[in-house]
Enzyme design. Structure first.
Site, mmCIF file in Angstrom:
data_model
loop_
_atom_site.group_PDB
_atom_site.id
_atom_site.type_symbol
_atom_site.label_atom_id
_atom_site.label_comp_id
_atom_site.label_asym_id
_atom_site.label_seq_id
_atom_site.Cartn_x
_atom_site.Cartn_y
_atom_site.Cartn_z
ATOM 1 N N HIS A 74 0.864 -1.204 0.000
ATOM 2 C CA HIS A 74 0.000 0.000 0.000
ATOM 3 C C HIS A 74 0.891 1.241 0.000
ATOM 4 C CE1 HIS A 74 -4.138 1.706 1.156
ATOM 5 N NE2 HIS A 74 -3.357 2.741 0.923
ATOM 6 N N HIS A 115 1.313 4.849 -2.351
ATOM 7 C CA HIS A 115 0.767 5.671 -3.443
ATOM 8 C C HIS A 115 1.887 6.366 -4.218
ATOM 9 C CE1 HIS A 115 -3.603 5.616 -2.363
ATOM 10 N NE2 HIS A 115 -3.118 5.295 -1.175
ATOM 11 N N GLU A 173 -10.902 3.283 6.953
ATOM 12 C CA GLU A 173 -9.955 4.353 7.252
ATOM 13 C C GLU A 173 -10.749 5.586 7.694
ATOM 14 O OE1 GLU A 173 -7.926 6.200 3.958
ATOM 15 O OE2 GLU A 173 -6.255 6.854 5.195
HETATM 16 ZN ZN LIG Z 1 -4.068 4.679 0.643
#
Ligand SMILES: [Zn+2]
Length: 394
Positions: free
Chosen positions: A34, A36, A225
């Site tokens: 994970h 970005h 999240e």
């Molecule tokens: Zn993320």
């Protein structure tokens, strides 16, 4: 390490002062699931590319700019946090710049000891310079390939894949899913949705996820999240997620009550507290079916994802999730904004929860198992990781 127990019991984390000083986490082979692309640029690169593009930045000093990104992410202000991505995305609008950013991204991961990474980004946000979706994906892939070659030329190995992200609040989901499937033999390993979680359920994109399922194309969904257990349920039901992007708020579906244990035990009776754990239905599904959680500890603290558990890393539920048998992986999310590396995140966890080499290996093997790779490649990666950890044991 804290005692790992099942059958509904978990020991309270014991906080010890420091991790093993000989534990060289940076040189351990690590897996990043994970991460970005638009959250991991080098400040110096942003400055150089922004100058060429005529884009104004908050600072043109690399150290000060890096600091600005970290402060903005830490500010507690969502608009200020989102502004950081305006600046990175602004310099990622041409083929040349995407190639460079992707290449440097891979080199930086390799420098940190990452040997396999799935790098996510949203092509739809990179079309302002006239690129098509396909051209954007090809540009990033060219950069990733260059990065892999450069790492190999330096005597190391890294393998990477693209996770193609669609912005969940936009309306290009199907187009982006088709794009991802089109590039499945040229770098795309999975599909993701990101953006405003609360209020934008994967149910809005039900046809997109059906299309992906019909094409056997792997899916991870940002969930748990900015929203809680219901959002995770939606990711599983409507998104058919094979992994959960963060997923950390699944811990809200777990109850732990600590009570003093009778100290007349056979071991001489140390004074301990034990937690009685009860796991809700959604959490039970996620744990029992081994659905991997892409946990990003520092990011979770910054975005307030785990605020209901406390403000410090000590109260982050990652240890509870780990001890109660969830498939926990450790990740960075946005290395620039959070000012972190995967090594740094492991160091933070090792210091906080007294994790040792075996724990780091378990997190890493969880990530190997969760990788959107064919079984043969996962097996090869597992062997490579095991070999690296064995070398570290000396
Ligand atoms: Zn993320």
């Amino acid at each position: 390490m804290p005692q790992l127990t099942y059958s509904g019991r978990v020991t309270e984390p014991i906080l010890l002062p420091a991790t093993d000083p000989h534990l060289d986490i940076r040189n351990l082979p690590k897996v990043s699931l994970h991460d970005h692309l638009d959250g991991g640029l080098r400040p110096a690169t942003i400055i150089e590319l922004a100058e060429a593009a005529g884009h104004e930045l908050p600072s043109t000093d690399p150290v000060a700019l890096g600091e600005w990104f970290r402060e903005s992410a830490d500010s507690g202000s969502l608009p200020r946090y989102l502004e950081t991505f305006d600046h990175t995305i602004a310099v990622m609008q041409t083929r040349e710049n995407l190639v460079r950013v992707a290449r440097e991204f891979v080199e930086d991961l390799a420098d940190d000891g990452v040997v396999y990474a799935e790098i996510r980004w949203a092509p739809e946000q990179h079309l302002q310079g006239g690129l098509t979706l396909d051209e954007a994906v090809e540009a990033v892939q060219a950069g990733l390939d260059e990065g892999v070659d450069a790492v190999e030329a330096g005597g190391r190995l890294i393998q990477v894949g693209q996770l193609i992200t669609a912005m969940r609040h936009a309306d290009r989901g199907m187009e982006v899913a088709e794009l991802a499937v089109r590039h499945r033999t040229s770098g795309a390993v999975g599909f993701d949705i990101a953006g405003a979680e609360d209020g934008f359920s994967p149910a809005r994109l039900a046809d997109v996820f059906t299309y992906l399922a019909e094409n056997q194309f792997p899916v991870t969904v940002h969930a748990g999240e900015a929203a809680g257990v219901d959002s995770i349920r939606d990711a599983l039901v409507h998104g058919r997620a094979l992994r959960l992007g963060h997923g950390v708020r699944i811990a809200e579906d777990i109850d732990v009550e600590f009570e003093a244990e009778d100290s007349q035990a056979a071991d001489g009776g140390s004074d301990t507290e034990v937690g009685m754990v009860s796991i809700g239905q959604v959490a039970g599904w996620v744990r029992d079916r081994g659905i991997p959680l892409e946990i990003c500890p520092s990011s979770n603290l910054q975005t307030g994802a785990v605020a209901s558990f406390g403000e410090d890393i000590e109260s982050h539920p990652i240890d509870l999730l780990y001890q109660t048998g969830f498939q926990v992986t450790v990740n960075t999310d946005n290395r620039l904004m959070s000012g972190v590396t995967l090594t740094g995140e492991f160091e933070l966890l090792a210091e906080t929860f007294d994790y040792d080499l075996d724990d780091i290996l378990e997190f890493t093997m969880n990530a190997v198992d969760a990788a959107f790779l064919p079984l043969e490649e996962r097996d090869a990666l597992a062997a490579y990781v095991t070999e690296g950890f064995n070398q570290a044991r000396g």
